[in-house]
Motif scaffolding. Structure first.
Motif, PDB file in Angstrom:
ATOM      1  N   ALA A 274       0.832  -1.206   0.000  1.00  0.00           N
ATOM      2  CA  ALA A 274       0.000   0.000   0.000  1.00  0.00           C
ATOM      3  C   ALA A 274       0.869   1.260   0.000  1.00  0.00           C
ATOM      4  N   LEU A 275       1.969   1.224   0.742  1.00  0.00           N
ATOM      5  CA  LEU A 275       2.889   2.371   0.780  1.00  0.00           C
ATOM      6  C   LEU A 275       3.540   2.603  -0.587  1.00  0.00           C
ATOM      7  N   LEU A 276       3.956   1.517  -1.254  1.00  0.00           N
ATOM      8  CA  LEU A 276       4.602   1.702  -2.564  1.00  0.00           C
ATOM      9  C   LEU A 276       3.585   2.190  -3.591  1.00  0.00           C
ATOM     10  N   ASN A 277       2.313   1.764  -3.466  1.00  0.00           N
ATOM     11  CA  ASN A 277       1.287   2.283  -4.370  1.00  0.00           C
ATOM     12  C   ASN A 277       1.057   3.772  -4.158  1.00  0.00           C
ATOM     13  N   ALA A 278       1.120   4.203  -2.892  1.00  0.00           N
ATOM     14  CA  ALA A 278       0.972   5.635  -2.597  1.00  0.00           C
ATOM     15  C   ALA A 278       2.121   6.434  -3.210  1.00  0.00           C
ATOM     16  N   LEU A 279       3.339   5.907  -3.127  1.00  0.00           N
ATOM     17  CA  LEU A 279       4.496   6.581  -3.714  1.00  0.00           C
ATOM     18  C   LEU A 279       4.416   6.577  -5.242  1.00  0.00           C
ATOM     19  N   GLN A 280       3.883   5.485  -5.814  1.00  0.00           N
ATOM     20  CA  GLN A 280       3.696   5.439  -7.266  1.00  0.00           C
ATOM     21  C   GLN A 280       2.642   6.456  -7.693  1.00  0.00           C
ATOM     22  N   LYS A 281       1.657   6.684  -6.846  1.00  0.00           N
ATOM     23  CA  LYS A 281       0.616   7.685  -7.131  1.00  0.00           C
ATOM     24  C   LYS A 281       1.227   9.090  -7.152  1.00  0.00           C
ATOM     25  N   ILE A 282       2.145   9.337  -6.210  1.00  0.00           N
ATOM     26  CA  ILE A 282       2.797  10.653  -6.133  1.00  0.00           C
ATOM     27  C   ILE A 282       3.681  10.896  -7.357  1.00  0.00           C
TER      28      ILE A 282
ATOM     29  N   ALA B 171      13.887   0.909 -22.717  1.00  0.00           N
ATOM     30  CA  ALA B 171      12.881   1.907 -23.118  1.00  0.00           C
ATOM     31  C   ALA B 171      13.117   3.272 -22.475  1.00  0.00           C
ATOM     32  N   LEU B 172      13.976   3.310 -21.446  1.00  0.00           N
ATOM     33  CA  LEU B 172      14.167   4.522 -20.652  1.00  0.00           C
ATOM     34  C   LEU B 172      14.572   5.760 -21.458  1.00  0.00           C
ATOM     35  N   PRO B 173      15.516   5.653 -22.417  1.00  0.00           N
ATOM     36  CA  PRO B 173      15.923   6.863 -23.157  1.00  0.00           C
ATOM     37  C   PRO B 173      14.773   7.558 -23.895  1.00  0.00           C
ATOM     38  N   PHE B 174      13.719   6.814 -24.216  1.00  0.00           N
ATOM     39  CA  PHE B 174      12.614   7.376 -24.989  1.00  0.00           C
ATOM     40  C   PHE B 174      11.557   8.048 -24.114  1.00  0.00           C
ATOM     41  N   VAL B 175      11.587   7.768 -22.818  1.00  0.00           N
ATOM     42  CA  VAL B 175      10.529   8.291 -21.935  1.00  0.00           C
ATOM     43  C   VAL B 175      11.103   9.050 -20.725  1.00  0.00           C
ATOM     44  N   TRP B 176      12.402   9.269 -20.721  1.00  0.00           N
ATOM     45  CA  TRP B 176      13.075   9.807 -19.534  1.00  0.00           C
ATOM     46  C   TRP B 176      12.631  11.219 -19.198  1.00  0.00           C
ATOM     47  N   HIS B 177      12.268  11.421 -17.931  1.00  0.00           N
ATOM     48  CA  HIS B 177      12.065  12.750 -17.369  1.00  0.00           C
ATOM     49  C   HIS B 177      12.985  12.829 -16.158  1.00  0.00           C
ATOM     50  N   MET B 178      13.800  13.863 -16.092  1.00  0.00           N
ATOM     51  CA  MET B 178      14.746  13.970 -14.988  1.00  0.00           C
ATOM     52  C   MET B 178      13.991  14.084 -13.656  1.00  0.00           C
ATOM     53  N   PRO B 179      14.135  13.096 -12.772  1.00  0.00           N
ATOM     54  CA  PRO B 179      13.439  13.185 -11.482  1.00  0.00           C
ATOM     55  C   PRO B 179      14.104  14.204 -10.566  1.00  0.00           C
ATOM     56  N   THR B 180      13.296  14.865  -9.754  1.00  0.00           N
ATOM     57  CA  THR B 180      13.840  15.744  -8.733  1.00  0.00           C
ATOM     58  C   THR B 180      14.427  14.868  -7.622  1.00  0.00           C
ATOM     59  N   ARG B 181      15.099  15.510  -6.681  1.00  0.00           N
ATOM     60  CA  ARG B 181      15.666  14.744  -5.573  1.00  0.00           C
ATOM     61  C   ARG B 181      14.565  14.033  -4.789  1.00  0.00           C
ATOM     62  N   ALA B 182      13.436  14.736  -4.599  1.00  0.00           N
ATOM     63  CA  ALA B 182      12.308  14.132  -3.875  1.00  0.00           C
ATOM     64  C   ALA B 182      11.748  12.939  -4.665  1.00  0.00           C
ATOM     65  N   ASP B 183      11.634  13.105  -5.993  1.00  0.00           N
ATOM     66  CA  ASP B 183      11.154  12.008  -6.843  1.00  0.00           C
ATOM     67  C   ASP B 183      12.076  10.797  -6.737  1.00  0.00           C
ATOM     68  N   LEU B 184      13.384  11.065  -6.769  1.00  0.00           N
ATOM     69  CA  LEU B 184      14.357   9.980  -6.723  1.00  0.00           C
ATOM     70  C   LEU B 184      14.263   9.209  -5.411  1.00  0.00           C
ATOM     71  N   LEU B 185      14.071   9.931  -4.314  1.00  0.00           N
ATOM     72  CA  LEU B 185      13.897   9.278  -3.009  1.00  0.00           C
ATOM     73  C   LEU B 185      12.648   8.392  -3.020  1.00  0.00           C
ATOM     74  N   CYS B 186      11.570   8.915  -3.634  1.00  0.00           N
ATOM     75  CA  CYS B 186      10.331   8.141  -3.744  1.00  0.00           C
ATOM     76  C   CYS B 186      10.557   6.876  -4.558  1.00  0.00           C
ATOM     77  N   LEU B 187      11.312   6.999  -5.665  1.00  0.00           N
ATOM     78  CA  LEU B 187      11.546   5.854  -6.548  1.00  0.00           C
ATOM     79  C   LEU B 187      12.404   4.788  -5.872  1.00  0.00           C
ATOM     80  N   VAL B 188      13.404   5.232  -5.115  1.00  0.00           N
ATOM     81  CA  VAL B 188      14.221   4.272  -4.356  1.00  0.00           C
ATOM     82  C   VAL B 188      13.337   3.542  -3.344  1.00  0.00           C
ATOM     83  N   ALA B 189      12.466   4.308  -2.674  1.00  0.00           N
ATOM     84  CA  ALA B 189      11.565   3.711  -1.679  1.00  0.00           C
ATOM     85  C   ALA B 189      10.576   2.759  -2.329  1.00  0.00           C
TER      86      ALA B 189
END
Length: 306
Positions: free
Chosen positions: A22-30, A201-219
């Motif tokens: 549930a927590l990872l789904n919330a982070l994916q929502k963000i 597929a990443l090079p075709f859809v890449w958006h530079m994540p912010t530091r907060a985004d990156l923390l969310c993605l690691v989590a």
């Protein structure tokens, strides 16, 4: 290291696994509102990989396979399931996405007819009908009692429901592969192939994540890995039929996180429909044959996860 049947330990670990899902789904929502779906799924697989390796090492790491094409097909379907989950949690209230993900056992029965040539019992057909009545109630109840979800697009419900079907297909593929492959081999190939496919597929859809985004993605990746470890330990502690109902704790976590984190207040329709869907799932779990063992890989759930 398999445990003696310890119901309390298994139930606790499975309930905890649903919390991390549930927590990872919330982070994916963000992150889903600003980053591409493929990018989120890439980081999820990349950062959950170490946890998959830990599970595999405990059970004996074996990558050798005689069914590589089966692993590729299973990974493609699993990837589609993950992408659909991210899309669904981004557009739906967390509790509604969670309750619709519980349609997987219903689709498992429907898919078993053409793919496994099974003949479901009358009890299972009744459960399927009740479950899908619950789906109609959930989907048609948006905006009920002013819960504010009238703007949710209808296609988002279709994606969440479709994820239940794709998740069921994934489970079926795992069962077929597990006839000749170790569960740790299946998990390792899934993680490797999904990470490689999304990286390509990443090079075709890449958006530079912010530091907060990156923390969310690691989590997101870490929580997916932790949920998988907990689920594996839970099903090693007690029989699936005994602790399976505790998987529905995920709805409580999703509703709480949705309410506290996103101001999502579930309507009456969600609760009524949820009771019908969960009730049908519990009925089927009660009548399930003991052969149902290989539900240790993903949630979604979510990993599902889901």
């Amino acid at each position: 290291m398999a445990m003696q049947h310890n119901l309390a330990r298994g139930a606790y670990l499975l309930a905890l696994a649903t919390l991390f899902t549930a927590l990872l789904n919330a982070l994916q929502k963000i992150t889903g509102s600003t980053l591409s779906v493929v990018e989120i799924v890439f980081f999820r697989n990349l950062f959950s990989l170490p946890f998959v390796v830990v599970i595999a090492l405990r059970g004996g790491l074996v990558l050798k396979t005689h069914h590589f094409s089966g692993h590729v097909i299973r990974s493609v379907v699993g990837l589609v399931s993950m992408i659909m989950t991210v899309v669904a949690v981004t557009h739906l209230p967390l509790a509604e996405q969670q309750v619709l993900s519980y349609t997987q056992p219903l689709f498992l029965i429907l898919l078993s007819i053409p793919l496994m040539h099974e003949r479901p019992s009358i009890q299972r057909w009744v459960a399927v009908v009740i479950g899908f009545v619950g789906v109609v109630v959930v989907a048609s109840g948006k905006g009920l009692l002013g819960d504010g979800h009238g703007t949710v697009p209808a296609w988002a419900y279709a994606v969440a429901l479709g994820q239940g079907a794709v998740g069921a297909l994934t489970t079926m593929q795992i069962r077929q592969l597990s006839a000749t492959e170790k569960s740790t081999t299946i998990a390792m190939w899934q993680a490797i192939l999904m990470t490689a496919a999304t990286a390509a597929a990443l090079p075709f859809v890449w958006h530079m994540p912010t530091r907060a985004d990156l923390l969310c993605l690691v989590a997101v990746g870490a929580f997916a890995g932790i949920a998988q470890v907990l689920q594996t330990e839970a099903f090693a502690s007690a029989q699936v039929s005994a602790i399976g109902p505790f998987a529905y704790c995920g709805l409580v976590w999703a509703a709480l996180i949705g309410w506290l984190g996103f101001g999502e207040i579930p309507g009456v329709a969600m609760f009524v429909g949820g009771l019908l869907i969960i009730g049908s799932g519990l009925w089927m779990l009660r009548h399930e044959r003991p052969s149902r063992q290989k539900v240790v890989l993903e949630s979604e759930s979510s990993s599902g996860a889901q």
